[in-house]
Scaffold this motif. Structure first.
Motif, PDB file in Angstrom:
ATOM      1  N   GLY C 169       0.806  -1.216   0.000  1.00  0.00           N
ATOM      2  CA  GLY C 169       0.000   0.000   0.000  1.00  0.00           C
ATOM      3  C   GLY C 169       0.835   1.260   0.000  1.00  0.00           C
ATOM      4  O   GLY C 169       0.302   2.353   0.125  1.00  0.00           O
ATOM      5  N   VAL C 172       0.256   2.987  -4.765  1.00  0.00           N
ATOM      6  CA  VAL C 172      -1.103   2.554  -5.113  1.00  0.00           C
ATOM      7  C   VAL C 172      -1.612   3.426  -6.265  1.00  0.00           C
ATOM      8  O   VAL C 172      -1.387   4.627  -6.250  1.00  0.00           O
ATOM      9  CB  VAL C 172      -2.021   2.715  -3.880  1.00  0.00           C
TER      10      VAL C 172
ATOM     11  N   GLN D 148     -13.259   6.249   3.290  1.00  0.00           N
ATOM     12  CA  GLN D 148     -12.626   6.543   1.989  1.00  0.00           C
ATOM     13  C   GLN D 148     -13.467   6.016   0.837  1.00  0.00           C
ATOM     14  O   GLN D 148     -13.087   6.129  -0.311  1.00  0.00           O
ATOM     15  CB  GLN D 148     -11.232   5.891   1.910  1.00  0.00           C
ATOM     16  N   TYR D 168      -4.243  -3.391  -0.113  1.00  0.00           N
ATOM     17  CA  TYR D 168      -3.355  -2.219  -0.043  1.00  0.00           C
ATOM     18  C   TYR D 168      -3.559  -1.441   1.248  1.00  0.00           C
ATOM     19  O   TYR D 168      -2.622  -0.956   1.851  1.00  0.00           O
ATOM     20  CB  TYR D 168      -3.644  -1.269  -1.204  1.00  0.00           C
ATOM     21  N   ASP D 170      -5.525   1.308   1.158  1.00  0.00           N
ATOM     22  CA  ASP D 170      -5.862   2.697   0.815  1.00  0.00           C
ATOM     23  C   ASP D 170      -7.357   2.967   0.947  1.00  0.00           C
ATOM     24  O   ASP D 170      -7.754   4.101   1.183  1.00  0.00           O
ATOM     25  CB  ASP D 170      -5.357   3.054  -0.591  1.00  0.00           C
ATOM     26  N   THR D 171      -8.184   1.922   0.778  1.00  0.00           N
ATOM     27  CA  THR D 171      -9.612   2.049   1.061  1.00  0.00           C
ATOM     28  C   THR D 171      -9.984   0.921   2.014  1.00  0.00           C
ATOM     29  O   THR D 171      -9.814  -0.249   1.690  1.00  0.00           O
ATOM     30  CB  THR D 171     -10.466   1.916  -0.218  1.00  0.00           C
TER      31      THR D 171
END
Lengths: 251, 251, 251, 251
Positions: C169, C172, D148, D168, D170-171
């Motif tokens: 991550g 990304v 997110q 990842y 990221d979300t």
């Protein structure tokens, strides 16, 4: 030697149920103060004492089994995990895994189906390991200032993202002991992945080999043909013998 | 050709143990200044020289084996990893993997069980690879300002989260060389996952095929029945022959 | 119908090598401006035109093969990937995968060993897919302000952490197109994991079944015993026949 | 008992298509207000009512099947998933999975090939699960301030990074209900990985066992040789019998 083996079995039969109950009690005594930190100090102390007493029971059980074991070196090797969680205070959360002995109940209900048994064990072990890891990490990390694991819900979330190897990284252990626990959980995760895959692929390999034509099927067909040939041959020989039996009388 | 093969074997038998020890020594000489940066400069220099000397030994061994090899092109292809770690200074941490030669000891103790052997090798290799990767990344990343890997504990944590493909992302290499090492570790991780799964699923496939009714079992039963039929037939024929032997005398 | 099939084969034989070279040229024309954005504008334009011309070649090839195909609906279904990358401009980076046709060369060198072939294809495909994904993501994400992928090294690092499902991550994709590419790479990653595991476990299943005692082995033993019995029986019958042949003369 | 089983089958045959259509309608009624929050309030209400009505249909269907079931305890155990999504409002997004009944259509088109069927089901299920998870998480998380996941594109991206275990980070879901959904998706992801691996490795195991020399092949060869030997023996015995038949006449 024979007698000590007998004594060992007797001991194990007698202590099986009490130790299972002790494992459940240890789980409760460990989990309660972690999950409900607001309980009165008196009960926290009760739980502490319960843990110590049950731990002592585990030690006594280990020592008795050790003294009864016919091959002592073998016993230590085979029971390395028991020895580990009894001696190392750092691995205290792993003592919760004694709860896994409860899974022995599957043995009673299980039939012949190996795959069903492995599936039951896998699901049971995974649930116990996840709850154990969540309670363990919560106890270790809750009071740390930079930790993201502050309640049981976050702890369980961390345990599941770890064991599935998803590893978002939104909740991560920050202490040395927490990382130890995480590593144990990751190793379990790898094994779990392997087991799930193994179960599914052994199932597919078998189903496919059943439905599709294969060498084995050809062998079976050949054997059946051979059986017919053999029977025909037997018949022939029996006829021959009858002829031979009547031939001399003809003469 | 025959003679060079003989010489090659002799060389390998003689250098087997010294090279194993050299690999261990290289590991120590490499790890010590990385793990204990506070040791006196003199010892750091000793370690540096030890590394260079052992590296020279590896080169000499490679060249001797190359000159003795009956098929030189084949030799280069088969020993590509040795050539790689000898020539590329960038891959210096990978030289620690020479330690894997120590695993040859398993060959001596191992019985017939292939799966047990593969399991031993897998665990041994994984441990060496993890420690190697952790020491390597620590040496590369420790002095970088934006690195999160500052001590061996963080380095090992990174190595384990990477090899299990959990990949939290809380400790990540930031330099080019660190990423090279990480990629090697990820490839190993994929292979490790495959091995664990393969071991478990080969075990399940076998166990299931043993316990459950299958075509093979039917074939075995058929064959056993056939064998009985054949014996009966033999008996019959023997009786026939005896009759025939006595028949003429009756006459 | 027969004739169109013949024509189709002829066309494919003739265009095989030129299309391979065109795929390589497309790769270069695509990669060059992405990897070296500092090259003069003239060369960027050359590369653009080269891409368009090669793309036109791919379209013409597709149309000719379509017109020669005996079953047109079948053709569209079988070549869905070709149609996809020819028509959708969004999937332009996937056109680089035409480079995979180069792997056909393995077919010429490959022997019988299926596993060796699958291994070669897997490694070749993985390398091409990784470089393709890295170049594609670099083109898409480099100019975005909040992107972490600014050079080829970071792009390759992202591709490898994604395909191994490690997913730190730290790099990304942030754009819609970048995420499309990432999803394609993840699906490839899952398949890769499955292939690596499948190769290793098929190898283990086979090796284990060879070395360990199994039903099959018992069957083989039974068969060998049966063969001996059969031979003995044959001998007996031959003797019987000889006796019978001489018996009448005795009389 | 017999009659209730008959009635049950009749009921299932009659309700099969309507329930499939109801599942599709539920999907639309659920997805529309989530994906297009700008639609007029009237339509949102229509969708709400449609969901409630279809839910009532699911409940009625469950109760009718329950009342017709010959073994009620068995019925509850076998249909635990239906009971779960009918009763727990928290698991409402999982009701979308009723759409999986549409996959029953594969049964009609599918031939004998088990692997092809499993592949179709796996792809179909994965697509439905991904879209379901994306719509579900979007409904749960969109209005949360620290989420997110604000649009369908981000939701689908999250679902795919989760199911492939890339993760990842990221979300990431931030609410309790979102995490519940994520856990269900991760478990599905593990099973998906296992299935993909299982399919590929069962394919490889079979292909390899077909192409490479194996014990089975040796057995087949042995059997063929044995069959020839048996035929020769039969011939011999037949000849013997003929001789015996003519011998007395000679006399």
């Amino acid at each position: 030697m024979e007698r000590s083996l007998e004594k060992q079995k007797k001991w194990e039969q007698r202590t099986d149920l009490p130790l299972m109950l002790a494992a459940v009690a240890f789980f409760v005594a460990y989990a309660l103060p972690v999950l409900k930190p607001e309980i009165p100090a008196f009960w926290v102390e009760v739980c502490d004492w319960a843990q110590i007493i049950i731990w002592a029971m585990f030690i006594i059980d280990y020592l008795v089994r050790f003294s009864l074991a016919p091959h002592r070196r073998e016993f230590i090797v085979n029971n390395w995990f028991d020895l580990l969680i009894i001696t190392l205070p750092m691995l205290r959360p792993l003592r919760l895994l004694r709860l896994l002995t409860v899974l022995r109940m599957f043995d009673r209900h299980a039939g012949n189906a190996l795959r069903g048994k492995v599936t039951s064990y896998t699901i049971g072990t995974t649930l116990i390991v996840l709850v154990t890891a969540a309670i363990g990490i919560l106890e270790i990390e809750r009071k740390l200032p930079d930790s993201q694991i502050k309640d049981f819900s976050a702890a369980l979330w961390w345990a599941i993202t770890t064991v599935t190897t998803v590893g978002y990284g939104d909740t991560v252990p920050v202490s040395e002991s927490g990382r130890f626990l995480a590593i144990a959980l990751m190793i379990f995760g790898i094994a779990l992945l392997g087991l799930v895959t193994g179960l599914l692929s052994s199932y597919l390999v078998e189903k496919v080999s059943e439905t599709e034509d294969k060498t084995e099927y050809k062998i079976l067909k050949q054997l059946e043909a051979q059986n017919q040939e053999l029977k025909r041959l037997s018949e022939e020989v029996r006829y021959l013998r009858e002829q031979l039996a009547t031939a001399p009388t003809k003469e």
